[in-house]
Scaffold this motif. Structure first.
Motif, PDB file in Angstrom:
ATOM      1  N   ASN A 148       0.848  -1.196   0.000  1.00 27.88           N
ATOM      2  CA  ASN A 148       0.000   0.000   0.000  1.00 27.88           C
ATOM      3  C   ASN A 148       0.878   1.238   0.000  1.00 27.88           C
ATOM      4  OD1 ASN A 148       0.698   0.694   2.814  1.00 27.88           O
ATOM      5  ND2 ASN A 148      -0.585  -1.058   3.369  1.00 27.88           N
ATOM      6  N   LYS A 149       0.244   2.390  -0.098  1.00 27.39           N
ATOM      7  CA  LYS A 149       1.016   3.632  -0.253  1.00 27.39           C
ATOM      8  C   LYS A 149       1.824   3.973   0.996  1.00 27.39           C
ATOM      9  CE  LYS A 149      -2.986   6.596   0.883  1.00 27.39           C
ATOM     10  NZ  LYS A 149      -3.873   7.656   0.329  1.00 27.39           N
ATOM     11  N   PHE A 150       1.372   3.539   2.149  1.00 26.72           N
ATOM     12  CA  PHE A 150       2.119   3.815   3.372  1.00 26.72           C
ATOM     13  C   PHE A 150       3.411   2.995   3.402  1.00 26.72           C
ATOM     14  CE2 PHE A 150      -2.489   4.075   4.408  1.00 26.72           C
ATOM     15  CZ  PHE A 150      -2.572   5.463   4.476  1.00 26.72           C
ATOM     16  N   GLU A 151       3.330   1.755   2.958  1.00 18.76           N
ATOM     17  CA  GLU A 151       4.526   0.917   2.886  1.00 18.76           C
ATOM     18  C   GLU A 151       5.462   1.390   1.782  1.00 18.76           C
ATOM     19  OE1 GLU A 151       2.525  -3.271   4.521  1.00 18.76           O
ATOM     20  OE2 GLU A 151       2.741  -2.914   2.365  1.00 18.76           O
ATOM     21  N   ARG A 152       4.904   1.902   0.695  1.00 19.69           N
ATOM     22  CA  ARG A 152       5.761   2.420  -0.385  1.00 19.69           C
ATOM     23  C   ARG A 152       6.502   3.670   0.078  1.00 19.69           C
ATOM     24  NH1 ARG A 152       1.250   0.932  -3.495  1.00 19.69           N
ATOM     25  NH2 ARG A 152       0.522   3.093  -3.700  1.00 19.69           N
ATOM     26  N   GLU A 217      12.363   7.529  -7.169  1.00 14.56           N
ATOM     27  CA  GLU A 217      11.760   8.294  -8.260  1.00 14.56           C
ATOM     28  C   GLU A 217      10.277   7.944  -8.438  1.00 14.56           C
ATOM     29  OE1 GLU A 217      14.228   7.610 -11.654  1.00 14.56           O
ATOM     30  OE2 GLU A 217      15.674   9.177 -11.093  1.00 14.56           O
ATOM     31  N   GLN A 218       9.942   6.677  -8.294  1.00 12.49           N
ATOM     32  CA  GLN A 218       8.543   6.271  -8.394  1.00 12.49           C
ATOM     33  C   GLN A 218       7.712   6.917  -7.289  1.00 12.49           C
ATOM     34  OE1 GLN A 218       8.614   1.986  -8.328  1.00 12.49           O
ATOM     35  NE2 GLN A 218       9.080   1.811 -10.519  1.00 12.49           N
ATOM     36  N   TRP A 219       8.302   7.062  -6.110  1.00 11.72           N
ATOM     37  CA  TRP A 219       7.583   7.672  -4.994  1.00 11.72           C
ATOM     38  C   TRP A 219       7.308   9.155  -5.247  1.00 11.72           C
ATOM     39  CZ3 TRP A 219       4.358   7.182  -1.351  1.00 11.72           C
ATOM     40  CH2 TRP A 219       4.236   8.154  -0.350  1.00 11.72           C
ATOM     41  N   VAL A 220       8.311   9.867  -5.698  1.00 13.24           N
ATOM     42  CA  VAL A 220       8.134  11.292  -5.971  1.00 13.24           C
ATOM     43  C   VAL A 220       7.095  11.491  -7.078  1.00 13.24           C
ATOM     44  CG1 VAL A 220       9.263  13.381  -6.841  1.00 13.24           C
ATOM     45  CG2 VAL A 220      10.441  11.922  -5.181  1.00 13.24           C
ATOM     46  N   ALA A 234       5.710  17.965   1.805  1.00 13.21           N
ATOM     47  CA  ALA A 234       6.799  17.110   2.276  1.00 13.21           C
ATOM     48  C   ALA A 234       7.066  15.943   1.334  1.00 13.21           C
ATOM     49  CB  ALA A 234       6.479  16.582   3.668  1.00 13.21           C
ATOM     50  N   VAL A 235       8.335  15.576   1.215  1.00  9.91           N
ATOM     51  CA  VAL A 235       8.712  14.411   0.415  1.00  9.91           C
ATOM     52  C   VAL A 235       8.313  13.124   1.146  1.00  9.91           C
ATOM     53  CG1 VAL A 235      10.632  13.161  -0.649  1.00  9.91           C
ATOM     54  CG2 VAL A 235      10.621  15.666  -0.642  1.00  9.91           C
ATOM     55  N   PHE A 236       8.416  13.149   2.458  1.00  7.73           N
ATOM     56  CA  PHE A 236       8.026  11.993   3.267  1.00  7.73           C
ATOM     57  C   PHE A 236       6.997  12.463   4.302  1.00  7.73           C
ATOM     58  CE2 PHE A 236      12.329  11.102   1.708  1.00  7.73           C
ATOM     59  CZ  PHE A 236      12.063   9.942   0.996  1.00  7.73           C
ATOM     60  N   PRO A 237       5.747  12.603   3.864  1.00 11.43           N
ATOM     61  CA  PRO A 237       4.704  13.168   4.728  1.00 11.43           C
ATOM     62  C   PRO A 237       4.288  12.229   5.846  1.00 11.43           C
ATOM     63  CG  PRO A 237       3.745  12.325   2.707  1.00 11.43           C
ATOM     64  CD  PRO A 237       5.239  12.214   2.540  1.00 11.43           C
ATOM     65  N   LYS A 238       3.813  12.836   6.914  1.00  8.40           N
ATOM     66  CA  LYS A 238       3.298  12.007   8.003  1.00  8.40           C
ATOM     67  C   LYS A 238       1.903  11.502   7.649  1.00  8.40           C
ATOM     68  CE  LYS A 238       1.546  15.896  10.784  1.00  8.40           C
ATOM     69  NZ  LYS A 238       1.675  16.593  12.080  1.00  8.40           N
ATOM     70  N   ILE A 239       1.490  10.460   8.323  1.00  7.00           N
ATOM     71  CA  ILE A 239       0.214   9.808   8.044  1.00  7.00           C
ATOM     72  C   ILE A 239      -0.907  10.482   8.831  1.00  7.00           C
ATOM     73  CG2 ILE A 239      -1.065   7.645   8.302  1.00  7.00           C
ATOM     74  CD1 ILE A 239       1.595   6.173   7.861  1.00  7.00           C
ATOM     75  N   GLU A 240      -2.026  10.674   8.172  1.00  7.55           N
ATOM     76  CA  GLU A 240      -3.206  11.225   8.832  1.00  7.55           C
ATOM     77  C   GLU A 240      -4.061  10.080   9.369  1.00  7.55           C
ATOM     78  OE1 GLU A 240      -5.191  13.770   6.004  1.00  7.55           O
ATOM     79  OE2 GLU A 240      -4.381  15.551   7.011  1.00  7.55           O
ATOM     80  N   ILE A 241      -4.522  10.246  10.595  1.00  8.11           N
ATOM     81  CA  ILE A 241      -5.374   9.243  11.235  1.00  8.11           C
ATOM     82  C   ILE A 241      -6.802   9.783  11.312  1.00  8.11           C
ATOM     83  CG2 ILE A 241      -5.751   7.846  13.299  1.00  8.11           C
ATOM     84  CD1 ILE A 241      -3.204   7.141  11.808  1.00  8.11           C
ATOM     85  N   GLY A 242      -7.754   8.945  10.936  1.00  9.61           N
ATOM     86  CA  GLY A 242      -9.155   9.333  11.000  1.00  9.61           C
ATOM     87  C   GLY A 242     -10.004   8.239  11.610  1.00  9.61           C
ATOM     88  N   CYS A 243     -11.231   8.579  11.948  1.00 10.04           N
ATOM     89  CA  CYS A 243     -12.151   7.612  12.553  1.00 10.04           C
ATOM     90  C   CYS A 243     -13.075   7.047  11.477  1.00 10.04           C
ATOM     91  CB  CYS A 243     -12.956   8.280  13.662  1.00 10.04           C
ATOM     92  SG  CYS A 243     -14.014   7.149  14.571  1.00 10.04           S
ATOM     93  N   VAL A 244     -13.027   5.749  11.279  1.00  8.20           N
ATOM     94  CA  VAL A 244     -13.868   5.069  10.300  1.00  8.20           C
ATOM     95  C   VAL A 244     -14.581   3.909  10.997  1.00  8.20           C
ATOM     96  CG1 VAL A 244     -13.929   3.791   8.134  1.00  8.20           C
ATOM     97  CG2 VAL A 244     -12.319   5.688   8.402  1.00  8.20           C
ATOM     98  N   ASP A 245     -15.908   3.960  10.980  1.00  5.12           N
ATOM     99  CA  ASP A 245     -16.716   2.913  11.623  1.00  5.12           C
ATOM    100  C   ASP A 245     -16.327   2.698  13.086  1.00  5.12           C
ATOM    101  OD1 ASP A 245     -18.082   2.462   9.228  1.00  5.12           O
ATOM    102  OD2 ASP A 245     -16.611   0.974   8.560  1.00  5.12           O
TER     103      ASP A 245
END
Length: 352
Positions: A148-152, A217-220, A234-245
């Motif tokens: 997923n994009k977080f692991e990439r 390069e693929q990430w950028v 940011a090149v390496f942005p922090k993750i946003e946390i949200g409430c789902v269900d």
């Protein structure tokens, strides 16, 4: 616990302001000095600094010898003790020049805050610093998931550290406008990037395994074309946390990076732990890359460029900090020289 006197609080504030405004000390250094002064006050029972006497130096040393690291519970390291003594000595020297203290504090009084010669030698003794080999780093990198994009993002982060050897503080504040994929150039602009000593650093992507560069390069490209990130993101942005269900989950990326390098350090440590290797931090990559550069550079000019890439103005900094010669290796090299006929092993060192 006795409270700080108003006079002490005022003098500490004036001293820290002097260090910041007149001496250009950064916030991290000021925090360390403030912590040392706090320990000093504990050692003297929070007495008013105007009651100063040279015996406080010995009391402070005794206090430090019994103090414990708040996080680990272990005795303070020799380096921590040495730094605390130096910080308080600087404060005492400054006090000697202040109105109301000149008759109570002299410059020679500050000498009582010197560390012992033995303690100073131990504190400054060079120690072997573990670092991953190029093969170990690549093994850990290949094992990182990218489902997923977080692991990439995490995998691209690992690749970037291997491509640049950049410091974690700089990487956490790097913006897309600082990345030039066409030229393979990264400009660490101190106006935006938290470089060491606010130094501008030109970095070209290093000639390591091409898989690293492809990943980065693929990430950028993904950030710009899919996430629609712009130059100031940011090149390496922090993750946003949200409430789902009713559960907190990762919902995407923020536009800014992490406030410090703690999260980035953790990502790299986990990558090595996943393949049952020592949990190296990104800073260890600087030694890995310094040694790799030493093995592939064929001239002093090439190694100078490699050193500049790591943010070192002088090659000696790279050599002394990251590729020192051990006692055993020193002996091996000298003995090997003696085994060849006189002059047979002499080589001219290229200058360009």
């Amino acid at each position: 616990m006795p409270r700080n006197t108003t006079s002490n609080v005022r003098m500490k504030h004036r001293y820290l302001d002097y260090l910041k405004q007149a001496r250009g000390r950064d916030e991290k250094t000021l925090d360390k000095i403030a912590a040392a002064l706090s320990e000093f006050e504990q050692a003297i029972g929070h007495k008013d600094f105007k009651q100063f006497n040279r015996g406080w130096g010995e009391r402070f040393k005794m206090h430090l010898s019994k103090a414990r690291n708040r996080r680990t519970g272990k005795p303070l390291s020799p380096a921590t003790v040495d730094a605390a003594l130096a910080h308080v000595k600087g404060f005492v020297l400054w006090l000697a020049d202040q109105s109301g203290f000149k008759s109570r504090v002299t410059y020679s009084d500050a000498e009582y805050f010197n560390n012992s010669r033995k303690g100073s030698r131990v504190a400054h003794a060079a120690r072997p610093v573990p670092y991953p080999s190029m093969e170990q780093a690549f093994h850990a990198f290949q094992a990182m998931p990218q489902g997923n994009k977080f692991e990439r993002r995490d995998k691209a982060l690992f690749a970037f550290f291997m491509l640049t050897g950049a410091r974690v503080g700089a990487v956490s504040t790097l913006l897309l406008k600082h990345v030039n994929l066409f030229d393979g150039h990264i400009y660490q602009d101190p106006r935006d990037v938290a470089t060491k000593n606010a130094k501008p650093i030109d970095t070209w992507l290093l000639p390591v395994d091409p898989t690293y560069r492809e990943c980065f390069e693929q990430w950028v490209t993904y950030l710009r074309e899919v996430e629609l990130f712009g130059d100031t993101d940011a090149v390496f942005p922090k993750i946003e946390i949200g409430c789902v269900d009713g559960s907190f989950v990762r919902v995407g990326f923020a536009r800014e990076g992490y406030a410090n390098g703690g999260k980035l350090n953790a990502i790299i440590r986990v990558a090595f732990a996943r393949v049952q290797l020592r949990e190296f931090t990104p800073h260890a990559f600087r030694k890995t890359l310094a040694r790799y550069g030493d093995s592939i550079c064929r001239s002093r000019e090439q190694f100078k460029a490699w050193s500049l890439n790591l943010g070192h103005e002088h090659m000696a900094t790279t050599i002394d900090s990251y590729i020192p010669v051990s006692r055993e290796r020193q002996g091996e090299l000298i003995k090997a020289l003696g085994q060849a006929p006189y002059g047979a092993g002499a080589q001219s060192v290229p200058t360009s």
